[in-house]
Design a protein around this motif. Structure first.
Motif, PDB file in Angstrom:
ATOM      1  N   TYR A   1      -5.096   2.479  -5.849  1.00 29.49           N
ATOM      2  CA  TYR A   1      -4.877   2.691  -6.743  1.00 29.49           C
ATOM      3  C   TYR A   1      -2.805   2.668  -6.349  1.00 29.49           C
ATOM      4  CZ  TYR A   1      -2.730   5.425 -10.984  1.00 29.49           C
ATOM      5  OH  TYR A   1      -1.801   5.856 -12.082  1.00 29.49           O
ATOM      6  N   GLU A   2      -2.454   1.843  -7.618  1.00 33.95           N
ATOM      7  CA  GLU A   2      -0.748   1.103  -8.121  1.00 33.95           C
ATOM      8  C   GLU A   2      -0.020   1.574  -9.076  1.00 33.95           C
ATOM      9  OE1 GLU A   2       1.164  -3.008  -7.932  1.00 33.95           O
ATOM     10  OE2 GLU A   2      -0.839  -2.903  -7.066  1.00 33.95           O
ATOM     11  N   LYS A   3       0.766   1.678  -9.221  1.00 32.89           N
ATOM     12  CA  LYS A   3       1.720   2.294  -9.633  1.00 32.89           C
ATOM     13  C   LYS A   3       2.915   1.623  -9.818  1.00 32.89           C
ATOM     14  CE  LYS A   3       2.454   5.636 -13.682  1.00 32.89           C
ATOM     15  NZ  LYS A   3       1.503   7.026 -14.933  1.00 32.89           N
ATOM     16  N   GLY A   4       3.419   0.991 -11.022  1.00 32.92           N
ATOM     17  CA  GLY A   4       4.480   0.490 -10.667  1.00 32.92           C
ATOM     18  C   GLY A   4       5.307   0.399 -12.366  1.00 32.92           C
ATOM     19  N   ARG A   5       6.813   0.169 -12.102  1.00 36.07           N
ATOM     20  CA  ARG A   5       7.733  -0.111 -13.176  1.00 36.07           C
ATOM     21  C   ARG A   5       8.586  -1.085 -13.029  1.00 36.07           C
ATOM     22  NH1 ARG A   5      12.470   2.492 -13.960  1.00 36.07           N
ATOM     23  NH2 ARG A   5      12.583   4.466 -12.295  1.00 36.07           N
ATOM     24  N   GLY A   6       8.663  -1.914 -14.075  1.00 35.09           N
ATOM     25  CA  GLY A   6      10.187  -3.238 -13.534  1.00 35.09           C
ATOM     26  C   GLY A   6      11.246  -2.419 -13.935  1.00 35.09           C
ATOM     27  N   VAL A   7      12.414  -2.342 -13.232  1.00 37.74           N
ATOM     28  CA  VAL A   7      14.052  -2.067 -13.416  1.00 37.74           C
ATOM     29  C   VAL A   7      14.509  -3.418 -13.424  1.00 37.74           C
ATOM     30  CG1 VAL A   7      16.327  -1.000 -12.209  1.00 37.74           C
ATOM     31  CG2 VAL A   7      13.982  -0.619 -11.414  1.00 37.74           C
ATOM     32  N   ILE A   8      15.139  -2.661 -14.968  1.00 38.66           N
ATOM     33  CA  ILE A   8      15.710  -3.395 -16.320  1.00 38.66           C
ATOM     34  C   ILE A   8      17.435  -3.659 -15.729  1.00 38.66           C
ATOM     35  CG2 ILE A   8      15.703  -4.842 -18.437  1.00 38.66           C
ATOM     36  CD1 ILE A   8      13.324  -4.714 -17.630  1.00 38.66           C
ATOM     37  N   GLY A   9      18.050  -4.923 -15.868  1.00 41.48           N
ATOM     38  CA  GLY A   9      19.325  -4.541 -15.501  1.00 41.48           C
ATOM     39  C   GLY A   9      20.118  -4.824 -16.459  1.00 41.48           C
ATOM     40  N   ALA A  10      21.376  -4.608 -16.760  1.00 39.01           N
ATOM     41  CA  ALA A  10      21.905  -4.907 -17.652  1.00 39.01           C
ATOM     42  C   ALA A  10      21.962  -5.820 -18.386  1.00 39.01           C
ATOM     43  CB  ALA A  10      23.674  -4.782 -17.696  1.00 39.01           C
TER      44      ALA A  10
ATOM     45  N   GLY B   1      19.241  -7.629 -19.112  1.00 42.42           N
ATOM     46  CA  GLY B   1      17.998  -7.774 -20.165  1.00 42.42           C
ATOM     47  C   GLY B   1      16.855  -8.591 -18.959  1.00 42.42           C
ATOM     48  N   LYS B   2      17.117  -8.459 -17.661  1.00 40.65           N
ATOM     49  CA  LYS B   2      16.145  -9.028 -17.006  1.00 40.65           C
ATOM     50  C   LYS B   2      15.395  -8.586 -15.962  1.00 40.65           C
ATOM     51  CE  LYS B   2      18.177 -13.850 -17.493  1.00 40.65           C
ATOM     52  NZ  LYS B   2      18.662 -14.845 -16.592  1.00 40.65           N
ATOM     53  N   VAL B   3      13.996  -8.294 -15.678  1.00 32.70           N
ATOM     54  CA  VAL B   3      13.974  -7.483 -13.806  1.00 32.70           C
ATOM     55  C   VAL B   3      15.153  -7.452 -13.020  1.00 32.70           C
ATOM     56  CG1 VAL B   3      11.475  -7.136 -12.858  1.00 32.70           C
ATOM     57  CG2 VAL B   3      11.925  -7.540 -15.102  1.00 32.70           C
ATOM     58  N   GLU B   4      15.491  -6.421 -12.778  1.00 30.39           N
ATOM     59  CA  GLU B   4      16.264  -6.399 -11.269  1.00 30.39           C
ATOM     60  C   GLU B   4      15.183  -6.575 -10.039  1.00 30.39           C
ATOM     61  OE1 GLU B   4      19.607  -3.809 -11.731  1.00 30.39           O
ATOM     62  OE2 GLU B   4      20.461  -5.736 -12.732  1.00 30.39           O
ATOM     63  N   SER B   5      14.582  -5.333 -10.547  1.00 32.04           N
ATOM     64  CA  SER B   5      13.792  -4.669  -9.111  1.00 32.04           C
ATOM     65  C   SER B   5      11.810  -4.670  -9.146  1.00 32.04           C
ATOM     66  CB  SER B   5      13.807  -4.159  -8.187  1.00 32.04           C
ATOM     67  OG  SER B   5      14.651  -2.786  -8.812  1.00 32.04           O
ATOM     68  N   LEU B   6      11.463  -3.905  -8.596  1.00 28.50           N
ATOM     69  CA  LEU B   6      10.018  -3.353  -8.808  1.00 28.50           C
ATOM     70  C   LEU B   6      10.435  -1.817  -7.936  1.00 28.50           C
ATOM     71  CD1 LEU B   6       7.554  -6.194  -8.778  1.00 28.50           C
ATOM     72  CD2 LEU B   6       8.670  -5.119 -11.139  1.00 28.50           C
ATOM     73  N   ASP B   7      10.216  -0.502  -9.527  1.00 24.56           N
ATOM     74  CA  ASP B   7       9.855   0.392  -8.766  1.00 24.56           C
ATOM     75  C   ASP B   7       8.537   0.439  -8.331  1.00 24.56           C
ATOM     76  OD1 ASP B   7      12.140   1.526  -7.481  1.00 24.56           O
ATOM     77  OD2 ASP B   7      12.373   2.623  -9.191  1.00 24.56           O
ATOM     78  N   GLY B   8       7.328   1.285  -6.884  1.00 21.14           N
ATOM     79  CA  GLY B   8       6.488   2.249  -7.451  1.00 21.14           C
ATOM     80  C   GLY B   8       5.741   2.113  -5.906  1.00 21.14           C
ATOM     81  N   PHE B   9       4.091   2.601  -5.953  1.00 27.68           N
ATOM     82  CA  PHE B   9       3.258   2.810  -5.203  1.00 27.68           C
ATOM     83  C   PHE B   9       2.040   3.112  -5.008  1.00 27.68           C
ATOM     84  CE2 PHE B   9       3.407   6.257  -7.773  1.00 27.68           C
ATOM     85  CZ  PHE B   9       1.886   6.766  -7.898  1.00 27.68           C
ATOM     86  N   ILE B  10       1.788   2.420  -3.782  1.00 25.26           N
ATOM     87  CA  ILE B  10      -0.335   1.897  -3.479  1.00 25.26           C
ATOM     88  C   ILE B  10      -0.321   2.819  -3.119  1.00 25.26           C
ATOM     89  CG2 ILE B  10      -2.118   0.630  -2.811  1.00 25.26           C
ATOM     90  CD1 ILE B  10       0.896  -1.972  -2.927  1.00 25.26           C
ATOM     91  N   LEU B  11      -1.694   4.098  -4.168  1.00 20.47           N
ATOM     92  CA  LEU B  11      -2.024   4.765  -2.822  1.00 20.47           C
ATOM     93  C   LEU B  11      -3.763   4.142  -1.843  1.00 20.47           C
ATOM     94  CD1 LEU B  11      -1.380   8.062  -4.915  1.00 20.47           C
ATOM     95  CD2 LEU B  11      -0.590   7.677  -2.835  1.00 20.47           C
ATOM     96  N   ASP B  12      -3.445   5.017  -1.297  1.00 18.60           N
ATOM     97  CA  ASP B  12      -4.929   4.626  -0.692  1.00 18.60           C
ATOM     98  C   ASP B  12      -6.231   5.770  -0.887  1.00 18.60           C
ATOM     99  OD1 ASP B  12      -7.368   4.715   0.706  1.00 18.60           O
ATOM    100  OD2 ASP B  12      -6.377   3.946   2.362  1.00 18.60           O
ATOM    101  N   VAL B  13      -6.976   5.427  -2.376  1.00 19.85           N
ATOM    102  CA  VAL B  13      -7.908   6.412  -2.749  1.00 19.85           C
ATOM    103  C   VAL B  13      -9.476   5.796  -2.340  1.00 19.85           C
ATOM    104  CG1 VAL B  13      -6.498   6.471  -4.479  1.00 19.85           C
ATOM    105  CG2 VAL B  13      -8.138   5.264  -4.561  1.00 19.85           C
ATOM    106  N   THR B  14      -9.132   5.446  -1.190  1.00 20.69           N
ATOM    107  CA  THR B  14     -11.383   4.997  -1.050  1.00 20.69           C
ATOM    108  C   THR B  14     -11.666   7.222  -0.517  1.00 20.69           C
ATOM    109  OG1 THR B  14     -10.049   3.793   0.977  1.00 20.69           O
ATOM    110  CG2 THR B  14     -12.322   4.164   1.216  1.00 20.69           C
ATOM    111  N   GLU B  15     -11.456   8.035  -0.175  1.00 21.47           N
ATOM    112  CA  GLU B  15     -12.136   8.931  -0.114  1.00 21.47           C
ATOM    113  C   GLU B  15     -12.763   9.070  -1.378  1.00 21.47           C
ATOM    114  OE1 GLU B  15     -10.747  11.861   2.357  1.00 21.47           O
ATOM    115  OE2 GLU B  15     -10.430  10.461   3.906  1.00 21.47           O
ATOM    116  N   ARG B  16     -11.776   9.789  -2.591  1.00 24.47           N
ATOM    117  CA  ARG B  16     -12.212   9.692  -3.662  1.00 24.47           C
ATOM    118  C   ARG B  16     -13.293   9.185  -4.161  1.00 24.47           C
ATOM    119  NH1 ARG B  16      -7.743   9.414  -8.180  1.00 24.47           N
ATOM    120  NH2 ARG B  16      -8.696   7.712  -8.936  1.00 24.47           N
ATOM    121  N   LYS B  17     -13.127   7.130  -3.861  1.00 25.39           N
ATOM    122  CA  LYS B  17     -13.837   6.271  -4.849  1.00 25.39           C
ATOM    123  C   LYS B  17     -15.124   6.436  -4.290  1.00 25.39           C
ATOM    124  CE  LYS B  17     -14.376   3.455  -7.514  1.00 25.39           C
ATOM    125  NZ  LYS B  17     -14.000   3.235  -9.224  1.00 25.39           N
ATOM    126  N   GLU B  18     -15.401   6.812  -2.946  1.00 33.32           N
ATOM    127  CA  GLU B  18     -16.564   7.305  -2.253  1.00 33.32           C
ATOM    128  C   GLU B  18     -17.416   8.231  -2.691  1.00 33.32           C
ATOM    129  OE1 GLU B  18     -15.477   6.209   2.227  1.00 33.32           O
ATOM    130  OE2 GLU B  18     -15.704   4.316   1.801  1.00 33.32           O
TER     131      GLU B  18
END
Length: 177
Positions: free
Chosen positions: A14-23, A25-42
Motif C-alpha cells: 500500500y503506497e501513499k504519497g504527495r508531491g512537495v511544491i516549491g515556491a 510551483g514545481k514539485v521539489e520532492s515527494l513525501d510518502g511511504f509504502i506499507l507491506d500489507v501482505t498479511e491483511r490482503k491474504e
C-alpha cells in the motif's frame, strides 16, 4: 498493488504519497511511504474464498436492507445477480405469512430485533424465490459491527428436503397408529 520480493514471493503493498511544491510551483520532492500489507490482503482473500464458496446463502444487511451477499444467495433466491438481490427488500423473499399464521414482515422484524439485542438468533423460516417458489430454511442471524456500524450477517440454508423427509416420517408413523 503486488510486488515481487527478492526471494521470488509476491508481497502486497500500500503506497501513499504527495508531491512537495516549491515556491516556483514545481514539485521539489515527494513525501510518502509504502506499507507491506501482505498479511491483511491474504486474510481478505481467505475470507472472500470462504464467503463465496459457501453452499449456504450469506448476506449482510443494515437498516436500509441488503448491501452484500454471496453467489449462493443469488442462486438460492433466484436472482440474476448480486445487484438484483441487494436491490430487493427482505420481505420480497418471504410469503405474506409464515406457517404459524403471523405476517412475515412483523415476524421478521421480531427475529431481527432478537438478534440485535441478544447478539444472534437461530430459527426456521419459509422463504420464497423471486419467482414465488417457497422453500424451508434454517436461518442464523449474527449482529456484527462493520466499519463502525451495527449490521446483521444472515446465513440461510435450504432445508426443504429435510422438512419433506420429516413430514413423510410423521405421516408414516400416523398410518401405523
Amino acid at each position: 498493488y503486488r510486488l515481487c520480493h527478492k526471494d521470488g514471493g509476491i508481497r502486497w503493498a500500500y503506497e501513499k504519497g504527495r508531491g512537495v511544491i516549491g515556491a516556483d510551483g514545481k514539485v521539489e520532492s515527494l513525501d510518502g511511504f509504502i506499507l507491506d500489507v501482505t498479511e491483511r490482503k491474504e486474510a481478505e482473500l481467505k475470507f472472500k474464498t470462504l464467503y463465496e464458496s459457501s453452499g449456504d446463502a450469506v448476506m449482510l444487511l443494515n437498516e436500509k436492507g441488503f448491501f452484500d451477499c454471496n453467489e449462493a444467495a443469488v442462486r438460492m433466491f433466484g436472482c440474476k445477480d448480486k445487484a438484483e438481490f441487494c436491490s430487493s427488500h427482505p420481505a420480497d423473499f418471504s410469503p405474506a405469512n409464515q406457517p404459524c399464521g403471523t405476517d412475515s414482515v412483523v415476524l421478521a422484524n421480531q427475529q431481527i430485533a432478537t438478534a440485535m439485542n441478544a447478539g444472534s438468533n437461530h430459527f426456521e423460516w419459509v422463504h420464497q424465490t423471486v419467482d414465488g417458489i417457497e422453500f424451508y430454511a434454517d436461518v442464523l442471524l449474527h449482529a456484527i459491527e462493520l466499519d463502525g456500524k451495527q449490521c446483521l450477517q444472515a446465513v440461510v440454508r435450504d432445508i426443504t428436503k429435510r422438512k419433506q423427509a420429516e413430514e413423510t416420517l410423521r405421516e408414516s408413523e400416523e398410518s401405523y397408529r
